[in-house]
Design a protein around this motif. Structure first.
Motif, PDB file in Angstrom:
ATOM      1  N   ARG A  26       0.813  -1.222   0.000  1.00 25.67           N
ATOM      2  CA  ARG A  26       0.000   0.000   0.000  1.00 25.67           C
ATOM      3  C   ARG A  26       0.845   1.271   0.000  1.00 25.67           C
ATOM      4  O   ARG A  26       0.534   2.225  -0.718  1.00 25.67           O
ATOM      5  N   HIS A  27       1.923   1.277   0.790  1.00 28.10           N
ATOM      6  CA  HIS A  27       2.686   2.519   0.975  1.00 28.10           C
ATOM      7  C   HIS A  27       3.906   2.647   0.070  1.00 28.10           C
ATOM      8  O   HIS A  27       4.394   3.760  -0.136  1.00 28.10           O
ATOM      9  N   LEU A  28       4.405   1.546  -0.464  1.00 29.84           N
ATOM     10  CA  LEU A  28       5.607   1.600  -1.307  1.00 29.84           C
ATOM     11  C   LEU A  28       5.364   1.088  -2.717  1.00 29.84           C
ATOM     12  O   LEU A  28       5.591   1.806  -3.700  1.00 29.84           O
ATOM     13  N   VAL A  29       4.932  -0.154  -2.832  1.00 36.56           N
ATOM     14  CA  VAL A  29       4.867  -0.792  -4.146  1.00 36.56           C
ATOM     15  C   VAL A  29       3.802  -0.160  -5.039  1.00 36.56           C
ATOM     16  O   VAL A  29       4.082   0.180  -6.194  1.00 36.56           O
ATOM     17  N   GLN A  30       2.586   0.019  -4.530  1.00 34.48           N
ATOM     18  CA  GLN A  30       1.522   0.584  -5.373  1.00 34.48           C
ATOM     19  C   GLN A  30       1.812   2.029  -5.788  1.00 34.48           C
ATOM     20  O   GLN A  30       1.641   2.367  -6.969  1.00 34.48           O
ATOM     21  N   PRO A  31       2.259   2.910  -4.879  1.00 33.93           N
ATOM     22  CA  PRO A  31       2.614   4.263  -5.333  1.00 33.93           C
ATOM     23  C   PRO A  31       3.782   4.252  -6.330  1.00 33.93           C
ATOM     24  O   PRO A  31       3.787   5.030  -7.293  1.00 33.93           O
ATOM     25  N   PHE A  32       4.757   3.374  -6.106  1.00 33.66           N
ATOM     26  CA  PHE A  32       5.870   3.266  -7.043  1.00 33.66           C
ATOM     27  C   PHE A  32       5.364   2.831  -8.419  1.00 33.66           C
ATOM     28  O   PHE A  32       5.766   3.380  -9.450  1.00 33.66           O
ATOM     29  N   THR A  33       4.466   1.857  -8.432  1.00 34.14           N
ATOM     30  CA  THR A  33       3.913   1.359  -9.689  1.00 34.14           C
ATOM     31  C   THR A  33       3.136   2.454 -10.410  1.00 34.14           C
ATOM     32  O   THR A  33       3.247   2.606 -11.634  1.00 34.14           O
ATOM     33  N   ALA A  34       2.371   3.238  -9.670  1.00 34.81           N
ATOM     34  CA  ALA A  34       1.644   4.361 -10.278  1.00 34.81           C
ATOM     35  C   ALA A  34       2.616   5.377 -10.865  1.00 34.81           C
ATOM     36  O   ALA A  34       2.359   5.959 -11.927  1.00 34.81           O
ATOM     37  N   SER A  35       3.754   5.570 -10.204  1.00 34.32           N
ATOM     38  CA  SER A  35       4.745   6.517 -10.740  1.00 34.32           C
ATOM     39  C   SER A  35       5.334   6.007 -12.055  1.00 34.32           C
ATOM     40  O   SER A  35       5.672   6.813 -12.927  1.00 34.32           O
ATOM     41  N   LEU A  36       5.437   4.689 -12.216  1.00 39.06           N
ATOM     42  CA  LEU A  36       5.908   4.138 -13.496  1.00 39.06           C
ATOM     43  C   LEU A  36       4.930   4.478 -14.621  1.00 39.06           C
ATOM     44  O   LEU A  36       5.355   4.807 -15.738  1.00 39.06           O
ATOM     45  N   ALA A  37       3.643   4.409 -14.330  1.00 34.17           N
ATOM     46  CA  ALA A  37       2.641   4.786 -15.336  1.00 34.17           C
ATOM     47  C   ALA A  37       2.765   6.269 -15.667  1.00 34.17           C
ATOM     48  O   ALA A  37       2.723   6.654 -16.849  1.00 34.17           O
ATOM     49  N   ASP A  38       2.951   7.102 -14.660  1.00 31.79           N
ATOM     50  CA  ASP A  38       3.092   8.547 -14.884  1.00 31.79           C
ATOM     51  C   ASP A  38       4.346   8.870 -15.694  1.00 31.79           C
ATOM     52  O   ASP A  38       4.312   9.705 -16.610  1.00 31.79           O
ATOM     53  N   ILE A  39       5.457   8.216 -15.370  1.00 30.95           N
ATOM     54  CA  ILE A  39       6.707   8.441 -16.113  1.00 30.95           C
ATOM     55  C   ILE A  39       6.544   7.992 -17.557  1.00 30.95           C
ATOM     56  O   ILE A  39       6.964   8.693 -18.486  1.00 30.95           O
ATOM     57  N   SER A  40       5.921   6.838 -17.754  1.00 26.95           N
ATOM     58  CA  SER A  40       5.696   6.336 -19.116  1.00 26.95           C
ATOM     59  C   SER A  40       4.848   7.319 -19.911  1.00 26.95           C
ATOM     60  O   SER A  40       5.163   7.638 -21.064  1.00 26.95           O
ATOM     61  N   ALA A  41       3.779   7.812 -19.308  1.00 29.54           N
ATOM     62  CA  ALA A  41       2.918   8.783 -19.991  1.00 29.54           C
ATOM     63  C   ALA A  41       3.675  10.069 -20.303  1.00 29.54           C
ATOM     64  O   ALA A  41       3.535  10.630 -21.396  1.00 29.54           O
ATOM     65  N   ALA A  42       4.491  10.525 -19.374  1.00 31.72           N
ATOM     66  CA  ALA A  42       5.265  11.753 -19.601  1.00 31.72           C
ATOM     67  C   ALA A  42       6.231  11.588 -20.764  1.00 31.72           C
ATOM     68  O   ALA A  42       6.461  12.546 -21.518  1.00 31.72           O
ATOM     69  N   LEU A  43       6.780  10.392 -20.923  1.00 28.43           N
ATOM     70  CA  LEU A  43       7.695  10.147 -22.040  1.00 28.43           C
ATOM     71  C   LEU A  43       6.950  10.019 -23.372  1.00 28.43           C
ATOM     72  O   LEU A  43       7.483  10.373 -24.426  1.00 28.43           O
ATOM     73  N   ILE A  44       5.718   9.537 -23.327  1.00 29.07           N
ATOM     74  CA  ILE A  44       4.925   9.352 -24.546  1.00 29.07           C
ATOM     75  C   ILE A  44       4.286  10.656 -25.004  1.00 29.07           C
ATOM     76  O   ILE A  44       4.204  10.923 -26.207  1.00 29.07           O
ATOM     77  N   MET A  45       3.840  11.487 -24.078  1.00 24.09           N
ATOM     78  CA  MET A  45       3.018  12.652 -24.414  1.00 24.09           C
ATOM     79  C   MET A  45       3.619  13.624 -25.424  1.00 24.09           C
ATOM     80  O   MET A  45       2.870  14.190 -26.216  1.00 24.09           O
ATOM     81  N   PRO A  46       4.930  13.850 -25.468  1.00 24.42           N
ATOM     82  CA  PRO A  46       5.434  14.734 -26.530  1.00 24.42           C
ATOM     83  C   PRO A  46       5.168  14.186 -27.944  1.00 24.42           C
ATOM     84  O   PRO A  46       5.145  14.943 -28.904  1.00 24.42           O
ATOM     85  N   PHE A  47       4.940  12.887 -28.055  1.00 23.11           N
ATOM     86  CA  PHE A  47       4.714  12.253 -29.358  1.00 23.11           C
ATOM     87  C   PHE A  47       3.257  11.854 -29.572  1.00 23.11           C
ATOM     88  O   PHE A  47       2.834  11.628 -30.704  1.00 23.11           O
ATOM     89  N   ASP A  48       2.501  11.733 -28.481  1.00 22.12           N
ATOM     90  CA  ASP A  48       1.120  11.271 -28.564  1.00 22.12           C
ATOM     91  C   ASP A  48       0.356  11.879 -27.391  1.00 22.12           C
ATOM     92  O   ASP A  48       0.443  11.400 -26.267  1.00 22.12           O
TER      93      ASP A  48
END
Length: 163
Positions: A26-48
């Motif tokens: 709850r306090h480490l793994v899930q927030p970390f996993t959500a940050s991976l989605a955010d980082i992935s989206a941030a890398l994609i958004m300049p192109f899509d």
């Protein structure tokens, strides 16, 4: 070698057990996993620009395809294997901490590439997505762990041998 294997296996058992605890999830793994989605989206958004995230879910607003980053897909388990191997091998703690930090970063860079590639593969062809997700990327991630560990061994052995 026997000492390494005993310590490695014991550390794997302990670290995987700790990782599965509800407060750790709850306090480490899930927030970390959500940050991976955010980082992935941030890398994609300049192109899509049609990419959004919601927690662990990466979604394309144009065709509504989405991937959810679940346990086993966040690189945490691969990092645990690396951490156990690095700690089990005899070396100075500074070397171990450096290897763990660099290795964790290498795993996560590879994992973000994995997430982005699977996101677009899934929009293109679900059969290729499934095969790549289940077979190709797990091997590549663990190969990344092995390469980092072998490079760590090389550095440790080079520093241990007098010139």
């Amino acid at each position: 070698m026997a000492r390494f294997l005993v310590i490695f296996l014991a550390l794997l058992a302990v670290l995987f057990t700790v990782e599965m605890l509800e407060p750790v999830q709850r306090h480490l793994v899930q927030p970390f996993t959500a940050s991976l989605a955010d980082i992935s989206a941030a890398l994609i958004m300049p192109f899509d620009e049609q990419v959004t995230t919601s927690g662990r879910v990466l979604r394309h607003t144009g065709n509504h395809f989405a991937v959810s980053i679940e346990a086993g897909c966040n690189g945490v388990e691969a990092a645990i294997v690396l951490i156990a191997a690095v700690i089990a091998f005899p070396a100075r703690w500074l070397q171990k901490l450096g290897a763990i930090a660099i290795g964790f970063l290498a795993i996560q860079v590879m994992n973000i590439l994995r997430i982005i590639s699977l996101f677009y593969l899934g929009m293109w062809n679900t059969e290729v997505f499934t095969w790549t997700h289940l077979y190709l990327w797990p091997v590549l991630i663990m190969l990344d762990v092995l390469v980092v560990f072998l490079l760590y061994l090389r550095v440790v052995n080079r520093e241990a041998v007098p010139a």
